[in-house]
Design a protein around this motif. Structure first.
Motif, mmCIF file in Angstrom:
data_model
loop_
_atom_site.group_PDB
_atom_site.id
_atom_site.type_symbol
_atom_site.label_atom_id
_atom_site.label_comp_id
_atom_site.label_asym_id
_atom_site.label_seq_id
_atom_site.Cartn_x
_atom_site.Cartn_y
_atom_site.Cartn_z
ATOM 1 N N GLU A 1 4.415 11.233 -5.585
ATOM 2 C CA GLU A 1 5.702 10.542 -5.672
ATOM 3 C C GLU A 1 5.621 9.376 -6.658
ATOM 4 O O GLU A 1 6.149 8.297 -6.403
ATOM 5 N N ILE A 2 4.974 9.591 -7.798
ATOM 6 C CA ILE A 2 4.758 8.502 -8.748
ATOM 7 C C ILE A 2 6.073 7.956 -9.301
ATOM 8 O O ILE A 2 6.196 6.747 -9.548
ATOM 9 N N GLY B 1 -7.274 11.824 -6.269
ATOM 10 C CA GLY B 1 -7.729 11.820 -7.660
ATOM 11 C C GLY B 1 -7.338 13.024 -8.487
ATOM 12 O O GLY B 1 -7.645 13.078 -9.685
ATOM 13 N N ILE B 2 -6.638 13.983 -7.908
ATOM 14 C CA ILE B 2 -6.378 15.234 -8.628
ATOM 15 C C ILE B 2 -5.469 15.028 -9.837
ATOM 16 O O ILE B 2 -5.719 15.572 -10.915
ATOM 17 N N ASN B 3 -4.398 14.245 -9.685
ATOM 18 C CA ASN B 3 -3.506 14.037 -10.836
ATOM 19 C C ASN B 3 -3.608 12.620 -11.393
ATOM 20 O O ASN B 3 -2.670 12.109 -11.995
ATOM 21 N N TYR B 4 -4.778 12.009 -11.205
ATOM 22 C CA TYR B 4 -4.999 10.651 -11.707
ATOM 23 C C TYR B 4 -4.818 10.570 -13.222
ATOM 24 O O TYR B 4 -4.351 9.562 -13.753
ATOM 25 N N HIS B 5 -5.176 11.628 -13.919
ATOM 26 C CA HIS B 5 -5.136 11.623 -15.382
ATOM 27 C C HIS B 5 -3.747 11.876 -15.955
ATOM 28 O O HIS B 5 -3.551 11.768 -17.169
ATOM 29 N N SER B 6 -2.776 12.192 -15.116
ATOM 30 C CA SER B 6 -1.454 12.567 -15.616
ATOM 31 C C SER B 6 -0.804 11.411 -16.381
ATOM 32 O O SER B 6 -1.091 10.236 -16.142
ATOM 33 N N ASP C 1 0.843 -1.189 0.000
ATOM 34 C CA ASP C 1 0.000 0.000 0.000
ATOM 35 C C ASP C 1 0.881 1.242 0.000
ATOM 36 O O ASP C 1 1.856 1.315 0.757
ATOM 37 N N PHE C 2 0.546 2.199 -0.830
ATOM 38 C CA PHE C 2 1.325 3.432 -0.928
ATOM 39 C C PHE C 2 0.430 4.607 -0.530
ATOM 40 O O PHE C 2 -0.622 4.827 -1.137
ATOM 41 N N ILE C 3 0.870 5.343 0.508
ATOM 42 C CA ILE C 3 0.041 6.436 1.002
ATOM 43 C C ILE C 3 0.878 7.698 1.178
ATOM 44 O O ILE C 3 2.100 7.683 1.069
ATOM 45 N N GLY C 4 0.179 8.795 1.505
ATOM 46 C CA GLY C 4 0.825 10.041 1.824
ATOM 47 C C GLY C 4 0.284 10.563 3.138
ATOM 48 O O GLY C 4 0.089 9.783 4.056
ATOM 49 N N GLY C 5 -0.090 11.853 3.163
ATOM 50 C CA GLY C 5 -0.342 12.703 2.027
ATOM 51 C C GLY C 5 -1.006 12.060 0.836
ATOM 52 O O GLY C 5 -1.804 11.166 0.941
ATOM 53 N N GLU C 6 -0.628 12.586 -0.298
ATOM 54 C CA GLU C 6 -1.125 12.105 -1.580
ATOM 55 C C GLU C 6 -0.031 11.289 -2.247
ATOM 56 O O GLU C 6 0.998 11.828 -2.669
ATOM 57 N N ASP D 1 -14.348 19.914 -8.377
ATOM 58 C CA ASP D 1 -14.234 19.979 -9.834
ATOM 59 C C ASP D 1 -12.954 19.321 -10.337
ATOM 60 O O ASP D 1 -12.937 18.724 -11.422
ATOM 61 N N ASP D 2 -11.897 19.405 -9.547
ATOM 62 C CA ASP D 2 -10.612 18.835 -9.946
ATOM 63 C C ASP D 2 -10.603 17.310 -9.819
ATOM 64 O O ASP D 2 -9.809 16.637 -10.478
ATOM 65 N N VAL D 3 -11.477 16.783 -8.968
ATOM 66 C CA VAL D 3 -11.552 15.339 -8.764
ATOM 67 C C VAL D 3 -12.570 14.702 -9.698
ATOM 68 O O VAL D 3 -12.297 13.684 -10.345
ATOM 69 N N VAL D 4 -13.755 15.291 -9.782
ATOM 70 C CA VAL D 4 -14.850 14.658 -10.513
ATOM 71 C C VAL D 4 -14.522 14.491 -12.001
ATOM 72 O O VAL D 4 -15.015 13.569 -12.659
ATOM 73 N N ARG D 5 -13.673 15.333 -12.537
ATOM 74 C CA ARG D 5 -13.314 15.213 -13.951
ATOM 75 C C ARG D 5 -12.585 13.901 -14.251
ATOM 76 O O ARG D 5 -12.563 13.438 -15.396
ATOM 77 N N ASN D 6 -11.972 13.306 -13.205
ATOM 78 C CA ASN D 6 -11.229 12.067 -13.414
ATOM 79 C C ASN D 6 -12.020 10.806 -13.067
ATOM 80 O O ASN D 6 -11.524 9.692 -13.267
ATOM 81 N N ILE D 7 -13.240 10.978 -12.565
ATOM 82 C CA ILE D 7 -14.051 9.815 -12.197
ATOM 83 C C ILE D 7 -14.386 8.935 -13.406
ATOM 84 O O ILE D 7 -14.278 7.703 -13.329
ATOM 85 N N PRO D 8 -14.788 9.486 -14.546
ATOM 86 C CA PRO D 8 -15.080 8.614 -15.692
ATOM 87 C C PRO D 8 -13.874 7.775 -16.134
ATOM 88 O O PRO D 8 -14.035 6.584 -16.442
ATOM 89 N N LEU D 9 -12.690 8.369 -16.169
ATOM 90 C CA LEU D 9 -11.493 7.618 -16.546
ATOM 91 C C LEU D 9 -11.229 6.507 -15.541
ATOM 92 O O LEU D 9 -10.951 5.364 -15.913
ATOM 93 N N TRP D 10 -11.306 6.837 -14.259
ATOM 94 C CA TRP D 10 -11.087 5.853 -13.193
ATOM 95 C C TRP D 10 -12.064 4.686 -13.301
ATOM 96 O O TRP D 10 -11.678 3.518 -13.259
#
Length: 410
Positions: free
Chosen positions: A85-86, A119-124, A76-81, A168-177
């Motif tokens: 640290e990808i 979920g903020i940088n999930y799309h990166s 399991d990888f946690i933070g913070g976020e 708004d920054d999170v919900v935009r990535n929900i469909p991709l997830w």
């Protein structure tokens, strides 16, 4: 749908039914957000895990295979976020896979990489590349608290003169997830301020396509007089909506669970609720903890409990008290005798932090009234649902097909 997407979908559900060893890397104590209910009181931008510490941790764990006899493992990888640290995470995971193969380890091909992300940088590009590379051994949950109103009440960006919500920054990535992990559930946290938005938020998450809503109240002593009555009312309204609109057929909410709200036999049902001591967490300094909640950045008033480090290994004497924990050794008599005790959860780290003395044997009861309110609403939900299903002749089919939901997520 390509083969890799199929692999992601097939591996998105519950894995090994909780029987795997959980090993957590605290890769950073930084986060883009400053969530108001966050138990991590010591988040900062400086404490980031180095590759050297991460490698030493992996080497120690894999070289002491006899000390980790579990059939499987979840890293399991946690933070913070964690996804801040990808690059480090990608390197750690590559090394783990290589070493499992080289050592003929019994965890080879029986491991999983797990993440709970804001979920903020999930799309990166880097995160998506990592997902594609590790699809068959990956679990990812995105935390979204519900409607924009509820989410932005607590999950705000850090810094700045004015609070800015992150919905708004999170919900935009929900469909991709969801396209990659359609069976994944989200984790929703309830605190005193957002009780009025529970019903609308769960239904909103369903409307986004999230089929499993894992939801719990915070364990800390934040509750105000009357919160339990408001909580029960919201859950009753949610129960009506789920039943009347047929959401129960394909969707689940962990607040409603058939197993909770019953008395316990302390001789037969005396297990510790929390897994502290059976897990292992490693921080940026290379220290070992029985759970992340015993690291310094998780504690308000107590000293951290360190059970070893990557250089000297695990100190079994420091670990032993955690392995002796059970329900009766830490619960007050009112909890042991409680007629609705089943499903009443606790966090070992919060027990320790809230205790009168530096002990892990004093159970915090801050959620007592909230649990009882949940039980009342839970009984209402199942009684009404089963009555409806029996009248329609559908109860047998429902029992065969209903979803399993984790009753409480710590």
């Amino acid at each position: 749908m390509n083969n890799r997407e199929t692999t992601i979908k097939e591996n998105a559900g519950t894995w090994q039914e909780g029987m795997a060893k959980s090993i957590t890397f605290i890769v950073t104590k930084d986060c883009q957000l400053a969530c108001k209910y966050c138990y991590l009181v010591g988040k900062n931008e400086k404490e980031r895990m180095s590759w050297d510490v991460a490698k030493q941790a992996v080497d120690y764990i894999l070289e002491h295979e006899h000390d980790f006899p579990e059939k499987s493992v979840v890293f399991d990888f946690i933070g913070g976020e964690p996804f801040l640290e990808i690059d480090l995470i990608d390197r750690i995971c590559d090394y783990i896979k290589k070493e499992l193969y080289r050592c003929h380890h019994h965890w080879f091909d029986s491991y999983r990489f797990s993440f709970s992300t804001n979920g903020i940088n999930y799309h990166s590009d880097k995160v998506q590349s990592f997902i594609k590379k590790n699809a068959s051994h990956l679990s990812i949950g995105i935390t979204i608290d519900g409607t924009k109103r509820k989410h932005d009440l607590n999950r705000v960006w850090k810094g700045g003169k004015e609070e800015r919500g992150s919905y708004d920054d999170v919900v935009r990535n929900i469909p991709l997830w969801l396209s990659q992990f359609p069976n994944a559930g989200t984790k929703v946290t309830i605190s005193s301020a957002d009780i009025p938005y529970i019903k609308e938020s769960v239904l909103h998450l369903y409307s986004l396509g999230i089929h499993q809503v894992n939801i719990n109240v915070v364990f800390e002593d934040v509750w105000q007089e009357g919160d339990d009555r408001l909580f029960e009312d919201q859950l009753m309204q949610l129960a009506d909506a789920i039943i009347d609109d047929g959401w129960y057929e394909e969707y689940a909410c962990s607040f409603f669970n058939e197993t909770i709200g019953k008395p316990l036999d302390p001789e037969r049902e005396n297990n510790n609720w929390c897994g502290a001591g059976k897990m292992l967490a490693i921080d940026a300094a290379g220290n070992f903890y029985p759970c992340t909640r015993f690291a310094a950045y998780s504690l308000r008033s107590k000293a951290p409990i360190i059970i070893g480090n990557v250089r000297d290994g695990i100190d079994r004497n420091k670990l032993r008290p955690f392995l002796t924990l059970d329900r009766t050794t830490q619960s007050p008599q009112k909890c042991i005798d409680c007629e609705v005790a089943s499903g009443c959860a606790w966090c070992q780290g919060e027990n320790y932090d809230a205790a009168d003395t530096p002990t892990i044997y004093q159970r915090s009861t801050a959620i007592c009234l909230m649990h009882k309110a949940r039980v009342h609403a839970n009984n209402y939900y199942w009684n009404r649902l089963f009555r409806k299903l029996e009248l329609e002749g559908k109860r047998e089919d429902f029992e065969k097909n209903k979803k399993d939901v984790n009753p409480d997520i710590c």
